[in-house]
Each structure stands twice: as structure tokens, then as C-alpha cells.
Design an enzyme around this catalytic site. Structure first.
Site, PDB file in Angstrom:
ATOM      1  N   LYS A   1       0.851  -1.191   0.000  1.00 47.00           N
ATOM      2  CA  LYS A   1       0.000   0.000   0.000  1.00 47.00           C
ATOM      3  C   LYS A   1       0.888   1.242   0.000  1.00 47.00           C
ATOM      4  O   LYS A   1       1.954   1.250   0.628  1.00 47.00           O
ATOM      5  CB  LYS A   1      -0.903  -0.037   1.237  1.00 47.00           C
TER       6      LYS A   1
ATOM      7  N   SER B   1      -9.454   2.327   3.334  1.00 49.12           N
ATOM      8  CA  SER B   1      -8.539   2.974   2.424  1.00 49.12           C
ATOM      9  C   SER B   1      -7.610   2.015   1.687  1.00 49.12           C
ATOM     10  O   SER B   1      -6.924   2.411   0.750  1.00 49.12           O
ATOM     11  CB  SER B   1      -7.701   4.002   3.194  1.00 49.12           C
TER      12      SER B   1
ATOM     13  N   SER C   1      -9.872   0.170   7.668  1.00 54.92           N
ATOM     14  CA  SER C   1      -9.288   0.133   6.328  1.00 54.92           C
ATOM     15  C   SER C   1      -8.647  -1.176   5.928  1.00 54.92           C
ATOM     16  O   SER C   1      -8.176  -1.316   4.798  1.00 54.92           O
ATOM     17  CB  SER C   1      -8.268   1.268   6.168  1.00 54.92           C
TER      18      SER C   1
END
Length: 419
Positions: free
Chosen positions: A48, A122, A146
Site C-alpha cells: 500500500k 482505504s 481500512s
């Protein structure tokens, strides 16, 4: 014929999956594994774009960050030490602030199960890459849901560990922890064993019967905003899992958080999140490039006094130690993960929409996850086939430090649903 190189194959799949917009960047010539052992050595992993890597810009889904890192952060270093091979960086909303993955910097990321729907946020790029089979493993982080929200949107399991057990945890004034997304909990458990500090093997716990427990079922989310109606398929998924737990010998009881306590917790979560976003924005190289919706949230967070933030953090620490006792002395909580299945990509409008309005509206749909960031508790989401066109999802939570117990219960639920 020799077996195909898994790293090269993953890189090729990442290029072929461009329609998902799951990657910010793909590394076509990654450094080989130098350590670790089975089952993680040589395994390709997507990072990420909030993980700090030497020589790379950690973009945070934004145009405001432009300086390359001088060294790997603690999370990236632990990943390399375990033998995994990063092949690229995945998308997220700016500053990891929202439950959908879109940004002015990188556009809209799509759900491989249904391209018109979001993979959540997210950690949406990571979830999309894993659900599409590009990689078996991708990093994620979870400050208000998330890991669990993208997992739920993409039909994956998603395990958020106890706060403080993982390297790189602590963002958003202690709300956030690092973690991963996978298609199988066994691989996630192996990742956590290799990278985190749990005192006992989560991979071994996955296959162990947890014994007879008291399980609380709660369908009311944290009152961040008046909740949306619970989708009947999600309600059905909760009932199905409750029935499977009862059949396994657990005592299953309905529970409900007292209204005043829930409201206090919700206010504390919002305080920590907004102040955390203001902290993150202060590190930007070009804060003037932040999206309008983020600037709204940053302005609000900058007005919060440090005394209020410290009180919110202390509240979460106290509540984590006593929440399950307050809820009829249960060992594990069962809740929905979201109020429905994966929303449409444009459900909450564009990046130019008012940030406070956007966050409030998302809170009506995603209100089940943030409580366990505030309390530091481990929580896991599991996909359930409840007959909808997209997977429904349920969430289980245990007391802080009881990660192995939670993994054991999650394994039992998965086996019961498969049977």
C-alpha cells in the site's frame, strides 16, 4: 520445464489488470529475497502506498508528497526480513481518509467482483489486487476499518490485529495499525506471525477449536451519524454466523452498547481521526496540493486542542479493557462489517465534495468498524454468501491481546460455513 517465477508472473498480472487501477506503480525489476523462510520467502507482495521504502516516494494517494524516503520504514524492513518481494505500490484515498479508493492523484480504483463498485478504502488497491489474483498478499493499514472494509467489499477475510503488535502502527493518534489482505486467513496468519509480535502462533490458532465461549451479537453501529438501514442480506449473514456459533456449542446472546457510552466513544474516534489527519497533512511537501475534501478535514482537526486529543486516547485505552465486560461479559462480539455490500464507486461523489459531509455520510454506512481501532481490540471480517450478488460480511472482535483466540474463532466460523 521449470516452474514459472512467481514474482515475474505477479508483475505480469499487475500490468494486465490495469483496468482496476489498483497500482500506483509497478516494479518490473524488484530486489530478490534475501532472508526469511517458508511459506513467505520469495512471495510477491504489493505494498500500500503508505509504506516507506528507501528511494521511493510514499505518496499517500496524494500529489502533496514528493520526497523519496531515505530508508525502509519498520514495516517494510520486517517484510523484507521475512523474505517477501515487493512488486509495486497500491492505491488509496488521500491520507487514507475514506472508505472508497479514489483520489485526484490517481483516479478511481474498481472492485474486481463488479467494476462499477468500490473495493472500499482505504486499502482498496491492495484488496483489488488480491481479489483479482494479481498477488496472494498485499499490505494494508487500518485506522477506522481500512483492512476490514476493503476485505468486506471484495469478498476477502481481513484481520486487524491488536494495536501495538505490528511494526509501523500508531498513526491517527494511535488508531491505526499495519496489516495485510489475503484470500486465505492461513496466509494472513503466517504473515502476522512473521512480521508482528503476538506471543503465540496465529497460524497454529487458526486450526484450533476455541472452546466454549460467550458470544455477543450487536447490530447497532457506533453513532458517528444516524445509520443506514441494515441490508437484509447482511442481517441474514449475521444470523447465519450466530446460528453456526450456537451449533458449535457457544452461548450466543444479543448485546447493546449503552447510548451515552456509544456517543462518547464516537466523539473520541472522530477527535483522534481529525487530529491525526491534521498531523499527516503537516508532513506534506506541498500542502496546497491537498484535495478540497481533505483540506476541510485538516482545518477541523487543527482546531482540536491537545488536551481533548489526549483525553480521547485515554478513553480508548480504558474502554478497550472493559468493553466486553460492559457488554454482558462476552468473550467475542459478532456484528455486521458494513450496513450493506460494496457500494458503487460514485456513491459519495467526487474529491471536490465537502470533506466533513463525505466523512459523516460514510459513517452512516461504515459505522461498525471504528470502535475497535479506538479500543485497540483485534477484529476480523469474514465473507458470507448470503445470496446477494456481492458478498455480505460479518465482523468478530475480541479483547485486546486475544488475537489468537479471535483467529481460532474465525477459523471455526469459516469451517462451519464451508461445511
Amino acid at each position: 520445464m521449470s516452474a514459472p517465477d512467481p514474482v515475474a508472473a505477479a508483475i505480469q498480472r499487475a500490468h494486465e489488470a490495469r483496468a482496476l487501477n489498483a497500482f500506483v506503480a509497478i516494479d518490473d525489476d524488484p530486489s530478490p529475497a534475501t532472508g526469511g523462510g517458508p511459506p513467505l520467502r520469495g512471495l510477491p507482495i504489493a505494498l500500500k502506498d503508505d509504506v516507506g521504502v528507501a528511494g521511493e516516494v510514499t505518496g499517500w494517494g496524494s500529489r502533496a508528497f514528493t520526497t523519496a524516503g531515505a530508508a525502509d520504514d519498520a514495516f517494510a524492513a520486517a517484510i523484507r526480513a521475512a523474505g517477501m518481494v515487493p512488486i509495486g505500490r497500491t492505491t488509496l484515498p488521500e491520507l487514507a481518509a475514506f472508505g472508497v479508493t479514489d483520489s485526484a492523484a490517481h483516479g478511481v480504483t474498481r472492485n474486481p467482483l463488479a467494476l462499477g463498485h468500490t473495493p472500499g478504502g482505504s486499502s482498496g488497491g491492495s484488496a483489488a489486487a488480491v481479489a483479482a489474483g494479481v498477488v496472494d498478499l498485499a499490505t494494508a493499514s487500518d485506522g477506522a476499518g481500512s483492512i476490514r472494509i476493503p476485505a468486506a467489499c471484495c469478498g476477502l477475510p481481513g484481520f486487524k490485529p491488536t494495536t501495538g503488535t505490528m511494526p509501523g502502527s500508531g498513526g491517527w493518534r494511535g488508531l491505526s495499525t499495519t496489516g495485510c489482505l489475503t484470500r486465505e486467513l492461513a496466509l494472513a496468519a503466517s504473515f502476522y506471525d512473521a512480521v508482528g509480535s503476538f506471543g503465540t502462533s496465529l497460524r497454529a490458532a487458526l486450526d484450533v477449536d476455541p472452546g466454549r465461549l460467550r458470544v455477543g451479537v450487536a447490530v447497532d453501529p457506533l453513532p458517528l451519524a444516524p445509520p443506514e438501514r441494515l441490508d437484509p442480506y447482511v442481517g441474514g449473514a449475521v444470523r447465519l454466523v450466530a446460528d453456526r456459533l450456537a451449533a458449535a456449542g457457544h452461548r450466543v446472546v444479543p448485546v447493546r452498547m449503552r447510548t451515552d457510552r456509544a456517543q462518547t466513544a464516537a466523539l473520541a474516534v472522530v477527535t483522534r481521526m481529525l487530529r491525526g489527519l491534521a498531523d499527516a497533512a503537516a508532513t506534506a511537501d506541498h500542502p496546497e496540493r491537498l484535495e478540497p475534501r481533505i483540506r476541510d478535514l485538516v482545518r477541523a482537526g487543527s482546531l482540536l486542542p491537545e488536551a481533548a486529543v489526549a483525553a480521547a486516547v485515554a478513553h480508548g485505552e480504558r474502554l478497550g479493557d472493559r468493553l466486553l465486560d460492559q457488554l454482558d461479559d462476552v468473550d467475542v462480539l459478532l456484528t455486521p462489517t458494513m450496513r450493506g455490500t460494496a457500494p458503487l464507486v460514485d456513491r459519495w461523489g467526487s474529491v471536490d465534495r465537502n470533506g466533513l459531509v463525505t466523512l459523516t455520510s460514510m459513517g452512516r454506512f461504515y459505522g461498525h468498524t471504528p470502535l475497535y481501532n479506538h479500543t485497540g481490540q483485534p477484529a476480523v471480517t469474514l465473507p458470507v454468501d448470503a445470496g446477494a450478488s456481492l458478498p455480505a460480511a460479518v465482523q468478530l472482535a475480541a479483547a485486546p491481546g486475544r488475537d489468537a483466540l479471535l483467529m481460532s474463532v474465525a477459523g471455526q466460523v469459516q469451517r462451519a460455513l464451508a461445511g
